[in-house]
Design a protein around this motif. Structure first.
Motif, PDB file in Angstrom:
ATOM      1  N   GLY B 166      38.207  34.123  41.497  1.00 27.50           N
ATOM      2  CA  GLY B 166      38.111  34.477  42.825  1.00 27.50           C
ATOM      3  C   GLY B 166      37.640  35.608  43.631  1.00 27.50           C
ATOM      4  O   GLY B 166      38.506  36.480  44.278  1.00 27.50           O
ATOM      5  N   ARG B 167      36.476  35.439  43.194  1.00 25.74           N
ATOM      6  CA  ARG B 167      35.525  36.766  43.594  1.00 25.74           C
ATOM      7  C   ARG B 167      36.455  37.875  42.868  1.00 25.74           C
ATOM      8  O   ARG B 167      37.230  39.201  43.636  1.00 25.74           O
ATOM      9  CB  ARG B 167      35.376  36.766  45.356  1.00 25.74           C
ATOM     10  CG  ARG B 167      34.639  35.695  45.643  1.00 25.74           C
ATOM     11  CD  ARG B 167      34.419  36.089  47.033  1.00 25.74           C
ATOM     12  NE  ARG B 167      34.100  37.326  47.274  1.00 25.74           N
ATOM     13  CZ  ARG B 167      33.476  38.224  48.795  1.00 25.74           C
ATOM     14  NH1 ARG B 167      34.569  37.467  49.559  1.00 25.74           N
ATOM     15  NH2 ARG B 167      33.288  39.183  49.278  1.00 25.74           N
ATOM     16  N   GLN B 168      35.895  37.978  41.415  1.00 25.94           N
ATOM     17  CA  GLN B 168      36.883  39.090  40.531  1.00 25.94           C
ATOM     18  C   GLN B 168      36.042  40.195  41.290  1.00 25.94           C
ATOM     19  O   GLN B 168      34.828  40.109  41.226  1.00 25.94           O
ATOM     20  CB  GLN B 168      37.016  38.637  39.522  1.00 25.94           C
ATOM     21  CG  GLN B 168      35.493  38.583  38.510  1.00 25.94           C
ATOM     22  CD  GLN B 168      34.691  37.978  38.930  1.00 25.94           C
ATOM     23  OE1 GLN B 168      34.273  37.084  39.903  1.00 25.94           O
ATOM     24  NE2 GLN B 168      33.215  38.320  38.416  1.00 25.94           N
ATOM     25  N   THR B 169      36.578  41.448  41.284  1.00 29.78           N
ATOM     26  CA  THR B 169      36.145  42.121  41.363  1.00 29.78           C
ATOM     27  C   THR B 169      35.095  43.937  40.372  1.00 29.78           C
ATOM     28  O   THR B 169      34.358  44.350  40.234  1.00 29.78           O
ATOM     29  CB  THR B 169      36.707  43.457  42.374  1.00 29.78           C
ATOM     30  OG1 THR B 169      37.932  43.474  41.326  1.00 29.78           O
ATOM     31  CG2 THR B 169      37.121  42.350  43.166  1.00 29.78           C
ATOM     32  N   ASP B 170      35.894  43.665  39.011  1.00 32.54           N
ATOM     33  CA  ASP B 170      35.666  45.083  37.828  1.00 32.54           C
ATOM     34  C   ASP B 170      36.679  44.717  36.453  1.00 32.54           C
ATOM     35  O   ASP B 170      37.003  43.812  36.526  1.00 32.54           O
ATOM     36  CB  ASP B 170      36.168  46.170  38.142  1.00 32.54           C
ATOM     37  CG  ASP B 170      35.579  46.822  37.982  1.00 32.54           C
ATOM     38  OD1 ASP B 170      34.642  47.031  37.365  1.00 32.54           O
ATOM     39  OD2 ASP B 170      36.160  48.311  38.474  1.00 32.54           O
ATOM     40  N   VAL B 171      35.886  44.869  35.784  1.00 33.69           N
ATOM     41  CA  VAL B 171      36.395  44.543  34.331  1.00 33.69           C
ATOM     42  C   VAL B 171      36.814  46.062  33.356  1.00 33.69           C
ATOM     43  O   VAL B 171      35.751  47.084  33.951  1.00 33.69           O
ATOM     44  CB  VAL B 171      35.645  43.736  33.363  1.00 33.69           C
ATOM     45  CG1 VAL B 171      34.376  44.862  33.245  1.00 33.69           C
ATOM     46  CG2 VAL B 171      35.981  43.608  32.800  1.00 33.69           C
ATOM     47  N   ALA B 172      37.830  46.388  32.508  1.00 34.07           N
ATOM     48  CA  ALA B 172      37.738  47.524  32.259  1.00 34.07           C
ATOM     49  C   ALA B 172      39.092  46.822  30.605  1.00 34.07           C
ATOM     50  O   ALA B 172      38.350  46.163  29.937  1.00 34.07           O
ATOM     51  CB  ALA B 172      39.050  47.850  32.944  1.00 34.07           C
ATOM     52  N   PHE B 173      38.601  47.555  29.530  1.00 35.90           N
ATOM     53  CA  PHE B 173      38.799  47.255  28.398  1.00 35.90           C
ATOM     54  C   PHE B 173      39.944  48.385  27.997  1.00 35.90           C
ATOM     55  O   PHE B 173      39.408  49.971  27.893  1.00 35.90           O
ATOM     56  CB  PHE B 173      37.377  47.514  27.684  1.00 35.90           C
ATOM     57  CG  PHE B 173      36.316  46.863  28.199  1.00 35.90           C
ATOM     58  CD1 PHE B 173      35.988  45.798  27.808  1.00 35.90           C
ATOM     59  CD2 PHE B 173      35.689  47.654  29.180  1.00 35.90           C
ATOM     60  CE1 PHE B 173      34.976  44.792  28.858  1.00 35.90           C
ATOM     61  CE2 PHE B 173      34.169  47.397  29.737  1.00 35.90           C
ATOM     62  CZ  PHE B 173      33.934  45.435  29.188  1.00 35.90           C
TER      63      PHE B 173
END
Lengths: 368, 359
Positions: B166-173
């Protein structure tokens, strides 16, 4: 009706669908897959694959949702354009060219078939059109008319309590999950479709359209020049009724096989639309392909969830409905399938599988 | 009564038109006091586009292991540009792919794959370094649904689906390649996937308790696998462990629009890691807020503040709504900024820290 479909979809998803049920009894077919088949220039992207097919030369055609669906602000209505493209590749998967650049009805790729004369037929869900291109890429027949404008709804309701149905509805499998049904201008008997899904031909060249996953549950038959001949089907679960006609295939005798998505069955008709038989055990049939050898088989893609991550497989079925075996499961890795919406089986043991959620075509080689 | 509702509704619509930034009504003054100021300088005119190439609102910025820089921005279309380590435009990636509609952030993983986070299509698109699409997560809504029922402004729904955002904002690993997504405006959660994109876990509902979020807007991991979430509407950084259990809140650095943990995505290196947090000048550029927003905090991973630098504004070295930070090198930062359609290269001088005169 939509509520019913939604419930069906949800329960199928929760129960991991019929694929799991069948798992114990259906043989697993050994196979390899090349998930890196299509190679495009750096500025060309294959997106959700609505349809894939090969011609007699082995050329691969892909009708894909890519780029952007655009809205154009008119004075009194809002119009739409773009969102899908048609690409041609050689047999090895090397990009050759684009066809149908900027045509009016390329909006939401939903299917592609190549006929015996190597014409390429695209099926578009939101334009509700089936367009025939000859092998030079010229438009030679258009069935159905694109709705003129977008219907705009009032602002969204307040936060909270959004129904799961609204979330579940998505492309590929089509209507299950409650995709809104009515496109303006659609649903008139004849060559006006409501989210058509597939096209097939008999030996005389008559054209059969699966129509579809919108408001209309019917199969429409036209002669080879596009003259309307007849239609059959209505909404329901009885023989001869449909709950989303998602795919078509025709055998050498001219029998018509229709994937009745919401009823989770395949129905078989003669060329005039008289009901002959039906069979289940193939999950939610989303794509069909009829092999062309002396003994014909039907490949059936089961798509139990629209994320393509939980419940999917592909069945190989005898024409009497007996399941020969199955291969593949849901996921993003090679040999997994993310909403397999299209199958090419010109070669019975070397299939092309077009996937929606994984943005790719896999070449599947079944081991003997 | 009905008429009154109608007027109220129209007013709401107007507000949502002029203030599209989501539920953050106002940017707050950070509560931390006596924060040392870290001297910083901007590399002037660092990013150089060829004639005819423009960036729009710079939403995301990230470097790869070779020093190349990626900027994900909203121009005529949403586009992803690559720049050389010297800041020269080198190429475009992903033009006209199906996952680009409205840029939000970009991150580079340990294999130098480029991940575009698009809040217009609710999708993550993973590009190989050569620009091919390797994976997508999330599915763009079926256009048919849009055409028969064109969406309006959209609202928070909290659907919490495994594979739709739902309108995601960011990603990390993390160091195992697991994928963490902050989601987002219309949901309020953190989602974990394995490296193959298979759903592992999601936590979060809307609210201000622990493991609740109000626009989780930015996300980062450290080498231990802890997860730092810029919980923007709640004025805090929320720290989770690798299994998404709650660990801590850092509530004193304003509304975190962007969080960044230094050291790059991996493989793990012995350098000390810091957390950078931007209390950004809001995207509507309110004059009054420029007085007490825009600064970026440098923190220890445990939440103690090392110092801060910068303020809201459009002059070089000021920050015009920092939307994402790259901090692979803790002393050389890149900021993507919405308001002046720009990104900046910033050098910190950590040795020269001095007490703040204002706080």
């Amino acid at each position: 009706m939509r509520r019913f479909l939604t419930a069906l979809f949800v329960s199928a998803t929760l129960a991991q669908g019929t694929g799991t049920l069948a798992q114990g009894t259906v043989p697993e077919l050994a196979f390899d897959a090349n998930a890196d088949l299509l190679r495009t220039p750096a500025n060309i992207f294959v997106g959700e694959v609505g349809g894939v097919g090969r011609n007699s030369q082995g050329r691969i055609f892909v009708y894909t949702r890519t780029g952007h669906p655009y809205a154009t602000l008119g004075d009194n209505r809002t119009f739409y354009r773009g969102g899908s493209r048609l690409f041609e590749f050689d047999a090895s998967g090397k990009f050759l060219r684009e066809l149908g650049q900027d045509v009016y009805g390329f909006n939401t790729a939903f299917g592609l078939r190549v006929d015996p004369q190597d014409n390429v037929w695209t099926i578009d869900q939101s334009a509700s059109q089936v367009v025939k291109f000859d092998s030079q890429g010229r438009v030679v027949l258009v069935l159905g008319r694109k709705p003129e404008a977008i219907a705009v709804r009032p602002a969204a309701p307040p936060a909270g309590g959004a129904p799961a149905a609204a979330a579940g509805g998505a492309a590929g499998g089509g209507r299950a999950g409650g995709a809104p049904a009515l496109l303006p201008g659609s649903g008139i008997p004849g060559s006006s479709f409501s989210q058509p899904t597939d096209v097939a031909w008999d030996r005389a060249g008559n054209i059969y359209i699966a129509d579809g996953v919108g408001t209309t549950n019917r199969i429409a038959k036209f002669d080879k020049d596009g003259k309307f001949i007849r239609q059959w089907g209505s909404t329901g679960a009885e023989p001869g009724q449909f709950n989303g006609v998602k795919a078509l295939a025709i055998d050498a005798q001219g029998n018509v096989y229709a994937a009745d998505l919401g009823n989770k069955r395949i129905q078989v008709f003669d060329a005039d639309g008289t009901f002959k038989s039906q069979f289940t055990g193939v999950g939610m049939p989303t794509a069909l392909c009829m092999t062309t050898g002396p003994t014909q088989y039907l490949y059936v893609s089961h798509v139990g969830d629209q994320s393509g991550m939980d419940d999917a497989t592909i069945y190989k079925v005898q024409l009497d409905g007996k399941v020969v075996g199955r291969f593949g499961s849901a996921g993003k890795l090679p040999k997994e399938f993310g909403v397999a919406n299209s199958i090419d089986c010109r070669n019975e043991n070397e299939l092309l599988i077009g996937e929606m959620s994984n943005w790719r075509v896999q070449k599947v080689t079944l081991k003997k | 009564m009905k008429r009154w509702f109608g007027l109220g509704f129209a007013a709401c619509m107007l507000v949502s038109l002029v203030q599209p930034g989501g539920p953050v009504a106002a940017q707050n003054r950070a509560t931390a006091t006596n924060v040392p100021v870290i001297p910083h300088e901007v590399v002037p005119d660092f990013f150089k586009n060829a004639p005819g190439i423009y960036t729009g609102e710079n939403m995301g910025i990230a470097t790869n292991s070779k020093g190349n820089i990626y900027i994900y921005h909203r121009a005529y279309e949403t586009r992803l540009f690559e720049y050389s380590p010297q800041g020269v435009f080198t190429r475009e990636i992903g033009r006209n792919n199906y996952g680009f509609a409205f840029a939000h952030s970009v991150r580079v993983d340990a294999q130098d794959n480029i991940w575009a986070v698009d809040e217009g299509t609710d999708m993550l698109v993973k590009f190989a370094p050569d620009g091919r699409v390797l994976m997508t997560i999330g599915r763009r809504e079926d256009p048919v649904r849009m055409l028969v029922n064109m969406p309006g402004a959209g609202v928070y729904h909290g659907r919490n689906e495994k594979y739709k955002f739902g309108r995601q904002t960011d990603v990390a690993f993390d160091q195992q390649g697991n994928i963490f997504v902050s989601d987002g405006y219309f949901d309020a959660r953190v989602v974990k996937y394995d490296k193959n994109g298979r759903f592992v876990k999601a936590v979060g509902t809307r609210g201000n308790g622990n493991l609740q979020f109000n626009t989780p807007h930015s996300i980062a991991t450290d080498f231990q696998g802890n997860v730092y979430v810029g919980d923007r509407g709640n004025q805090r950084v929320q720290v989770l462990d690798n299994e998404l259990n709650w660990k801590a809140n850092y509530p004193n650095v304003g509304n975190p629009w962007a969080v960044c943990v230094s050291g790059g995505p991996g493989p793990k290196n012995p350098g000390k890691q810091y957390l950078y947090v931007s209390n950004s000048w809001p995207d509507s550029a309110p004059a009054a807020a420029a007085e007490f927003t825009g600064e970026i905090y440098k923190m220890e991973l445990d939440g103690s503040i090392v110092g801060k630098f910068g303020r809201g504004g459009k002059a070089p070295g000021e920050f015009a709504t920092t939307h994402q930070i790259d901090c692979r090198d803790p002393d050389v930062l890149y900021t993507a900024e919405i308001n002046d359609w720009r990104s900046q290269k910033i050098r910190l001088k950590p040795a020269a820290t001095r007490p703040s005169s204002t706080n």
